[in-house]
Design a protein around this motif. Sequence first.
Motif, PDB file in Angstrom:
ATOM      1  N   ALA A  84       0.830  -1.209   0.000  1.00 27.58           N
ATOM      2  CA  ALA A  84       0.000   0.000   0.000  1.00 27.58           C
ATOM      3  C   ALA A  84       0.860   1.253   0.000  1.00 27.58           C
ATOM      4  CB  ALA A  84      -0.921   0.006   1.209  1.00 27.58           C
ATOM      5  N   GLY A  85       2.101   1.121   0.485  1.00 26.93           N
ATOM      6  CA  GLY A  85       2.972   2.279   0.517  1.00 26.93           C
ATOM      7  C   GLY A  85       4.249   2.004   1.286  1.00 26.93           C
ATOM      8  N   TYR A  86       5.204   2.911   1.125  1.00 26.13           N
ATOM      9  CA  TYR A  86       6.468   2.863   1.857  1.00 26.13           C
ATOM     10  C   TYR A  86       6.597   4.156   2.657  1.00 26.13           C
ATOM     11  CZ  TYR A  86       7.950  -0.848  -1.399  1.00 26.13           C
ATOM     12  OH  TYR A  86       8.047  -1.997  -2.138  1.00 26.13           O
ATOM     13  N   CYS A  87       7.022   4.039   3.892  1.00 25.81           N
ATOM     14  CA  CYS A  87       7.306   5.220   4.713  1.00 25.81           C
ATOM     15  C   CYS A  87       8.709   5.058   5.288  1.00 25.81           C
ATOM     16  CB  CYS A  87       6.293   5.365   5.850  1.00 25.81           C
ATOM     17  SG  CYS A  87       4.596   5.649   5.295  1.00 25.81           S
ATOM     18  N   ASP A  88       9.466   6.148   5.319  1.00 33.55           N
ATOM     19  CA  ASP A  88      10.842   6.049   5.799  1.00 33.55           C
ATOM     20  C   ASP A  88      11.091   6.848   7.069  1.00 33.55           C
ATOM     21  OD1 ASP A  88      10.700   8.609   4.848  1.00 33.55           O
ATOM     22  OD2 ASP A  88      12.331   8.410   3.391  1.00 33.55           O
ATOM     23  N   SER A  89      10.002   7.338   7.703  1.00 28.90           N
ATOM     24  CA  SER A  89      10.175   8.144   8.912  1.00 28.90           C
ATOM     25  C   SER A  89       8.919   8.078   9.766  1.00 28.90           C
ATOM     26  CB  SER A  89      10.458   9.602   8.544  1.00 28.90           C
ATOM     27  OG  SER A  89       9.331  10.164   7.885  1.00 28.90           O
ATOM     28  N   ILE A  90       9.055   8.528  11.001  1.00 31.18           N
ATOM     29  CA  ILE A  90       7.891   8.608  11.893  1.00 31.18           C
ATOM     30  C   ILE A  90       6.865   9.568  11.311  1.00 31.18           C
ATOM     31  CG2 ILE A  90       7.124   9.394  14.171  1.00 31.18           C
ATOM     32  CD1 ILE A  90       9.902   8.494  15.223  1.00 31.18           C
ATOM     33  N   GLU A  91       7.340  10.705  10.848  1.00 34.21           N
ATOM     34  CA  GLU A  91       6.449  11.738  10.312  1.00 34.21           C
ATOM     35  C   GLU A  91       5.617  11.228   9.138  1.00 34.21           C
ATOM     36  OE1 GLU A  91       6.652  16.328   8.547  1.00 34.21           O
ATOM     37  OE2 GLU A  91       8.495  15.209   8.983  1.00 34.21           O
ATOM     38  N   SER A  92       6.265  10.567   8.185  1.00 38.26           N
ATOM     39  CA  SER A  92       5.534  10.085   7.009  1.00 38.26           C
ATOM     40  C   SER A  92       4.598   8.936   7.367  1.00 38.26           C
ATOM     41  CB  SER A  92       6.510   9.653   5.914  1.00 38.26           C
ATOM     42  OG  SER A  92       7.349   8.599   6.364  1.00 38.26           O
ATOM     43  N   ALA A  93       4.996   8.108   8.342  1.00 39.68           N
ATOM     44  CA  ALA A  93       4.147   6.994   8.767  1.00 39.68           C
ATOM     45  C   ALA A  93       2.883   7.504   9.456  1.00 39.68           C
ATOM     46  CB  ALA A  93       4.922   6.072   9.704  1.00 39.68           C
ATOM     47  N   VAL A  94       3.037   8.501  10.315  1.00 41.71           N
ATOM     48  CA  VAL A  94       1.879   9.080  11.006  1.00 41.71           C
ATOM     49  C   VAL A  94       0.914   9.689   9.995  1.00 41.71           C
ATOM     50  CG1 VAL A  94       1.137  10.930  12.559  1.00 41.71           C
ATOM     51  CG2 VAL A  94       3.066   9.464  13.192  1.00 41.71           C
ATOM     52  N   ALA A  95       1.453  10.411   9.018  1.00 49.45           N
ATOM     53  CA  ALA A  95       0.611  11.030   7.988  1.00 49.45           C
ATOM     54  C   ALA A  95      -0.158   9.969   7.205  1.00 49.45           C
ATOM     55  CB  ALA A  95       1.479  11.864   7.048  1.00 49.45           C
ATOM     56  N   PHE A  96       0.507   8.865   6.878  1.00 46.50           N
ATOM     57  CA  PHE A  96      -0.138   7.783   6.126  1.00 46.50           C
ATOM     58  C   PHE A  96      -1.253   7.147   6.955  1.00 46.50           C
ATOM     59  CE2 PHE A  96      -0.838   3.509   4.696  1.00 46.50           C
ATOM     60  CZ  PHE A  96      -0.652   3.529   3.323  1.00 46.50           C
ATOM     61  N   LEU A  97      -0.958   6.823   8.217  1.00 47.68           N
ATOM     62  CA  LEU A  97      -1.906   6.089   9.059  1.00 47.68           C
ATOM     63  C   LEU A  97      -3.093   6.932   9.498  1.00 47.68           C
ATOM     64  CD1 LEU A  97       0.679   4.062  11.154  1.00 47.68           C
ATOM     65  CD2 LEU A  97      -0.918   3.158   9.447  1.00 47.68           C
ATOM     66  N   LYS A  98      -2.975   8.228   9.411  1.00 47.17           N
ATOM     67  CA  LYS A  98      -4.122   9.085   9.711  1.00 47.17           C
ATOM     68  C   LYS A  98      -5.136   9.059   8.575  1.00 47.17           C
ATOM     69  CE  LYS A  98      -2.169  12.356  13.027  1.00 47.17           C
ATOM     70  NZ  LYS A  98      -1.804  13.770  13.312  1.00 47.17           N
ATOM     71  N   LYS A  99      -4.697   8.613   7.400  1.00 41.70           N
ATOM     72  CA  LYS A  99      -5.579   8.581   6.232  1.00 41.70           C
ATOM     73  C   LYS A  99      -5.997   7.162   5.844  1.00 41.70           C
ATOM     74  CE  LYS A  99      -3.541  12.753   4.186  1.00 41.70           C
ATOM     75  NZ  LYS A  99      -2.801  13.311   3.022  1.00 41.70           N
ATOM     76  N   GLN A 100      -5.138   6.181   6.117  1.00 43.10           N
ATOM     77  CA  GLN A 100      -5.410   4.816   5.676  1.00 43.10           C
ATOM     78  C   GLN A 100      -5.136   3.818   6.797  1.00 43.10           C
ATOM     79  OE1 GLN A 100      -3.985   3.673   1.695  1.00 43.10           O
ATOM     80  NE2 GLN A 100      -3.245   5.773   1.412  1.00 43.10           N
ATOM     81  N   THR A 101      -5.826   2.678   6.732  1.00 40.05           N
ATOM     82  CA  THR A 101      -5.604   1.590   7.681  1.00 40.05           C
ATOM     83  C   THR A 101      -5.256   0.331   6.900  1.00 40.05           C
ATOM     84  OG1 THR A 101      -7.200   2.528   9.241  1.00 40.05           O
ATOM     85  CG2 THR A 101      -6.597   0.215   9.555  1.00 40.05           C
ATOM     86  N   PRO A 102      -3.977   0.018   6.765  1.00 46.50           N
ATOM     87  CA  PRO A 102      -3.584  -1.183   6.025  1.00 46.50           C
ATOM     88  C   PRO A 102      -3.939  -2.446   6.804  1.00 46.50           C
ATOM     89  CG  PRO A 102      -1.676  -0.177   7.051  1.00 46.50           C
ATOM     90  CD  PRO A 102      -2.818   0.768   7.283  1.00 46.50           C
ATOM     91  N   ASP A 103      -3.934  -3.574   6.118  1.00 42.63           N
ATOM     92  CA  ASP A 103      -4.228  -4.847   6.780  1.00 42.63           C
ATOM     93  C   ASP A 103      -3.053  -5.324   7.631  1.00 42.63           C
ATOM     94  OD1 ASP A 103      -6.906  -5.610   5.524  1.00 42.63           O
ATOM     95  OD2 ASP A 103      -5.683  -5.184   3.760  1.00 42.63           O
ATOM     96  N   LEU A 104      -1.857  -4.885   7.270  1.00 42.05           N
ATOM     97  CA  LEU A 104      -0.655  -5.309   7.983  1.00 42.05           C
ATOM     98  C   LEU A 104       0.413  -4.230   7.857  1.00 42.05           C
ATOM     99  CD1 LEU A 104       1.030  -7.586   9.406  1.00 42.05           C
ATOM    100  CD2 LEU A 104       1.669  -8.363   7.107  1.00 42.05           C
ATOM    101  N   ILE A 105       1.191  -4.064   8.925  1.00 44.97           N
ATOM    102  CA  ILE A 105       2.313  -3.121   8.896  1.00 44.97           C
ATOM    103  C   ILE A 105       3.603  -3.876   9.184  1.00 44.97           C
ATOM    104  CG2 ILE A 105       3.355  -1.074   9.943  1.00 44.97           C
ATOM    105  CD1 ILE A 105       0.549  -0.171  10.749  1.00 44.97           C
ATOM    106  N   MET A 106       4.579  -3.719   8.301  1.00 46.18           N
ATOM    107  CA  MET A 106       5.934  -4.216   8.533  1.00 46.18           C
ATOM    108  C   MET A 106       6.731  -3.017   9.034  1.00 46.18           C
ATOM    109  SD  MET A 106       5.592  -7.374   7.584  1.00 46.18           S
ATOM    110  CE  MET A 106       7.316  -7.808   7.787  1.00 46.18           C
ATOM    111  N   LEU A 107       7.160  -3.067  10.283  1.00 45.56           N
ATOM    112  CA  LEU A 107       7.671  -1.858  10.929  1.00 45.56           C
ATOM    113  C   LEU A 107       9.077  -2.039  11.492  1.00 45.56           C
ATOM    114  CD1 LEU A 107       7.216   1.009  11.997  1.00 45.56           C
ATOM    115  CD2 LEU A 107       5.953   0.033  13.919  1.00 45.56           C
TER     116      LEU A 107
END
Length: 250
Positions: free
Chosen positions: A31-54
């Motif tokens: 669904a997407g790639y995030c490389d920082s806390i900031e970008s991950a928070v922005a993504f998760l405020k808009k979408q809820t993936p089925d799984l997160i590899m963190l």
Amino acid sequence: MKKALIIEDEILAGRRMAGLLATVAPDFEIAGYCDSIESAVAFLKKQTPDLIMLDIQLGDGLSFEIFKQTEVHSPVIFTTAYDEYVFRAFELNSIDYLMKPVSKEALEKSIVKYRKFHDQLIPDRQLMSGLMDQSEKMYKQRFLVSSGASLLSVRTAEIAYFFSVEKSVFMMTNAGKSYDLDYSLDKLETVLPDKEFFRVNRQFLVSINAIKRISVLSKSRIKIVLEPDFKEEVFVSNARSREFRLWLDR
């Protein structure tokens, strides 16, 4: 297709994880790639993936900070080169904790855990949804009232408030018409949705849509103006003022 979010600050490691996931779980897409806390928070405020590899250690801090900045509803598989964070990880939404470099076999086992978790979660959500639907159906949709020699069916959405005078209870509609009811205010509280109606005092049960104006006279003294207007002033009882504020802020 299920959606997976990869949160990893190393590009090559992120691509490798995507390749492994495609091999062991072909029903997933990235669904997407995030490389920082900031970008991950922005993504998760808009979408809820089925799984997160963190990945735990990101360029701008530990990924645990993500859980402090936004709600994370997805199951998480943590990946890291360090084992010192394992206990913190399992306090969160973790279904597994993998040491880098992540092997195909290790990820396969994690996906098996995910599927067991997912299979248990879906029935629970369906059950909760069913219970909520049943709860909604318990609320009255309309009231049968008398108007002279006629009977009228008044929808709950048309009602502004209920009030009692001596031992009688009346309904006031949005159109400004009142009808007497064979209900007590206590009984009405149990058959009306509490998100829409609130018992402000012993005499009034009001709809949120009927409150025209609110005046705070003191910390526990609140006056409300209703629409249609009532001939006397209406106050929220001192005992219910705090609960009334919370109800307004739902």
